[in-house]
Enzyme design. Structure first.
Site, short mmCIF file in Angstrom:
data_model
loop_
_atom_site.label_atom_id
_atom_site.label_comp_id
_atom_site.label_asym_id
_atom_site.label_seq_id
_atom_site.Cartn_x
_atom_site.Cartn_y
_atom_site.Cartn_z
N TRP A 1 0.74 -1.20 -0.12
CA TRP A 1 -0.12 -0.07 0.13
C TRP A 1 0.79 1.25 -0.05
CZ3 TRP A 1 -0.17 3.74 3.94
CH2 TRP A 1 -1.43 4.52 3.77
N HIS A 2 1.92 1.11 0.81
CA HIS A 2 2.87 2.24 0.73
C HIS A 2 3.43 2.89 -0.59
CE1 HIS A 2 2.47 2.16 5.10
NE2 HIS A 2 2.86 3.39 5.17
N GLY A 3 3.93 1.70 -1.22
CA GLY A 3 4.36 2.30 -2.58
C GLY A 3 4.49 0.93 -3.59
N PHE B 1 2.38 8.72 -0.98
CA PHE B 1 1.73 7.49 -0.98
C PHE B 1 0.11 7.54 -1.28
CE2 PHE B 1 5.24 7.06 1.96
CZ PHE B 1 6.29 6.73 1.10
#
Length: 421
Positions: free
Chosen positions: A261-263, A421
């Site tokens: 989800w962050h990257g 993000f």
């Protein structure tokens, strides 16, 4: 909720699941397209030896955050939440500007009732005072502390081959402190603006760098993201109700999902996996970890968090491993002068010119003072349960000083890390 033709016809119960699936696919599909399409194409090219060109995409600002808010709303409605919002109320909630770009991830039942309560009323003096204190603290964290550490961290990551072990460790510590003060600073600013508008947003940090275990770290770091994954992924997967092996698998799944989800890079997946493994080890070892001396527990936890942040900051797994090799060489020596002079703080130039002090030595001194001061702040910060934001005369003076210091130190455009993000 805003009226639906299906509700008026009384056929909504039969259509609830298809509508939920459609809504989830729509939200996740858009997030996947904008954020992960090129990541998928890169991996496809690597696997098949093809050369499909990358798509030219601009990531919508805050898409990861408002997607989570919309998913939470859809799932809550499917589970029978009796929300009766209008379309305008829902749109105001999703686009609430203080938290739309970087959180905290607020849920509809936290924000919309507060919006209704303040509708037609002016802002309260108490809310404005508390909000100004939070906003001043947040902008000081970002502009003064996070930006100062960010200069050295950026230089270090751009010059990996030139780092000795001492400088590499200083770079990783700089990023650890930069990330915390940047993100918690944004949260304070968002919560401060919300307070001034009559809306109390949820806390997002609770002294994470004071944690004695990885479990304790995640109870205090990005708390709203943790509760989202717990409520809408971990518990539906079975949580801890289906035995220890399944619990461990579920824990790994939510941390891998958090990393992705962050990257859109494998370095984020590795970061999430490392934390997932640590959380599983924490559960398996149980009370054995509690027997360690608190100082040793803190050092092990903080050191491991620092190590994991290497993969979070790196542009790729290869780059992260290069930083790990720089540290593991044990080639200790003085801090690189370029690193200390990259320490971004306008006051260094002013003090150096006034006192005619060598800039490099002054920058090194200021860096060391900031590390000590920042670590003291993190380790002595008041936990949420005992925190008070009530404005007093002394706090008002301090808020004015912090705000003035931050404003006169602004030197250009400054981006928040989590807006990526």
């Amino acid at each position: 909720m805003f009226p639906s033709p299906l509700e008026r016809q009384g056929t909504l119960p039969r259509a609830r699941k298809p509508l939920l699936v459609l809504g989830l696919l729509g939200n996740l599909g858009l997030l996947g397209y904008f954020k992960y399409a090129n990541f998928f194409l890169d991996n496809l090219n690597w696997l098949l030896g093809t050369s499909i060109g990358a798509l030219s995409l601009l990531l919508p600002l805050g898409i990861s955050f408002f997607t989570f808010q919309q998913i939470a709303f859809l799932v809550d409605r499917y589970r029978g939440d009796p929300a009766d919002y209008t379309l305008l109320e829902y749109a105001c909630f999703v686009s609430f500007f203080p938290c739309v770009t970087s959180g905290p991830i607020a849920f509809h039942d936290e924000v919309i009732p507060q919006m209704r309560a303040v509708q037609g009323k002016g802002p309260s003096a108490q809310g404005i005072a508390e909000g100004l204190w939070l906003f001043s603290l947040g902008i000081w964290k970002k502009v003064i502390v996070a930006e100062a550490f960010g200069g050295g961290a950026d230089w270090g990551w751009a010059n990996l081959p030139a780092l000795n072990s001492t400088t590499a460790l200083a770079v990783t510590l700089s990023y650890t402190l930069q990330l915390y003060f940047d993100f918690s600073g944004y949260t304070d600013m968002a919560r401060g603006i919300g307070k001034m508008l009559g809306v109390t947003l949820p806390e997002n940090f609770d002294v994470p760098y004071q944690a004695l275990t990885i479990r304790g770290f995640w109870k205090g770091w990005h708390m709203t993201m943790t509760r989202f994954f717990t409520r809408y992924l971990y518990i539906p997967l079975g949580g801890s109700r289906r035995g220890l092996p399944r619990t461990c698998v579920n824990t790994l799944v939510i941390f891998l999902a958090s990393g992705l989800w962050h990257g859109a890079d494998w370095s984020f997946v590795v970061w999430g996996g490392l934390h997932g493994i640590a959380m599983v080890a924490d559960r398996l070892l149980g009370s054995r970890l509690d027997r360690l001396h608190p100082a040793l527990s803190w050092a092990l936890t903080f050191g491991y968090v620092n190590f994991c942040w290497i993969f979070f900051r790196a542009g790729s797994v290869r780059e992260a491993l290069a930083m790990c090799r720089a540290i593991a060489r044990c080639a200790f020596g003085p801090l690189a002068e370029e690193f200390t002079t990259s320490f971004q703080m306008p006051e260094i130039t002013w003090i150096g010119r006034y006192l005619e002090i060598d800039m490099a030595r002054l920058a090194l001194l200021m860096f060391l003072l900031f590390v000590v001061g920042s670590m003291f702040f993190c380790l002595q910060e008041t936990p949420v349960a005992r925190r008070k934001h009530r404005m007093t005369g002394r706090r008002g003076v301090l808020a004015g000083i912090l705000l003035f210091w931050a404003v006169i130190s602004l030197t250009g455009v400054s981006r928040f890390i989590y807006s990526n993000f």
